[in-house]
Design a protein around this motif. Sequence first.
Motif, PDB file in Angstrom:
ATOM      1  N   SER A 142     -26.422  -4.369 -13.322  1.00 23.70           N
ATOM      2  CA  SER A 142     -24.837  -4.038 -13.343  1.00 23.70           C
ATOM      3  C   SER A 142     -24.394  -3.511 -12.085  1.00 23.70           C
ATOM      4  O   SER A 142     -25.044  -3.678 -11.016  1.00 23.70           O
ATOM      5  CB  SER A 142     -24.838  -2.872 -14.584  1.00 23.70           C
ATOM      6  OG  SER A 142     -23.310  -2.439 -14.579  1.00 23.70           O
ATOM      7  N   LYS A 145     -28.117  -0.896 -16.121  1.00 22.26           N
ATOM      8  CA  LYS A 145     -27.391  -0.240 -17.177  1.00 22.26           C
ATOM      9  C   LYS A 145     -28.419  -0.533 -18.548  1.00 22.26           C
ATOM     10  O   LYS A 145     -29.052  -1.447 -18.404  1.00 22.26           O
ATOM     11  CB  LYS A 145     -26.275  -1.111 -17.466  1.00 22.26           C
ATOM     12  CG  LYS A 145     -25.215  -0.480 -18.685  1.00 22.26           C
ATOM     13  CD  LYS A 145     -24.079  -1.557 -18.814  1.00 22.26           C
ATOM     14  CE  LYS A 145     -23.245  -0.971 -17.853  1.00 22.26           C
ATOM     15  NZ  LYS A 145     -21.771  -1.376 -18.091  1.00 22.26           N
ATOM     16  N   ILE A 169     -26.034   4.193 -18.024  1.00 24.51           N
ATOM     17  CA  ILE A 169     -25.786   3.588 -16.529  1.00 24.51           C
ATOM     18  C   ILE A 169     -26.306   4.559 -15.506  1.00 24.51           C
ATOM     19  O   ILE A 169     -26.061   5.679 -15.489  1.00 24.51           O
ATOM     20  CB  ILE A 169     -24.393   3.151 -16.461  1.00 24.51           C
ATOM     21  CG1 ILE A 169     -24.445   2.137 -15.032  1.00 24.51           C
ATOM     22  CG2 ILE A 169     -23.402   4.225 -16.081  1.00 24.51           C
ATOM     23  CD1 ILE A 169     -23.320   1.536 -14.792  1.00 24.51           C
TER      24      ILE A 169
END
Length: 139
Positions: free
Chosen positions: A10, A19, A33
């Motif tokens: 991500s 993530k 995250i």
Amino acid sequence: MNNTMMLITSSWGPAKTFKLIPITKECPYNECIFDVQQKVLAIISKESKESFHMMPKLNELGDIQRLKMGKKENGKDYAEERRALVTFYEYYIENKEEVISFVNSIAENAEAFDFQQYLDLEVPKEGMVPQTNIITSVV
């Protein structure tokens, strides 16, 4: 804990990161995250709470009401009002070993995905965009 999440690549601002996304209905988290700048794993729960936040005041057209007399003490040039919002609980893991332990315990693909490459990644502080709370509704 069951392996109820999957690791994916991500971005957080301009930086690449990892993530975790839920892969089962029973997963207690919406997402996790890793902030490579702050070195923190942010965990967003499916459980929500109501809390008060200062929000921009809107006019009848839905536009932000700008102040006619400059800025307020907090530096904002628009009117605000206190609103009750429903937000998700957030948890933060800052210790590197605890991040590794958490990810290994919950990620289905922890052995196949090299998430640890992001744990010591150096990211310049300029240009980073902070993430804000996820808001589900206004009461």
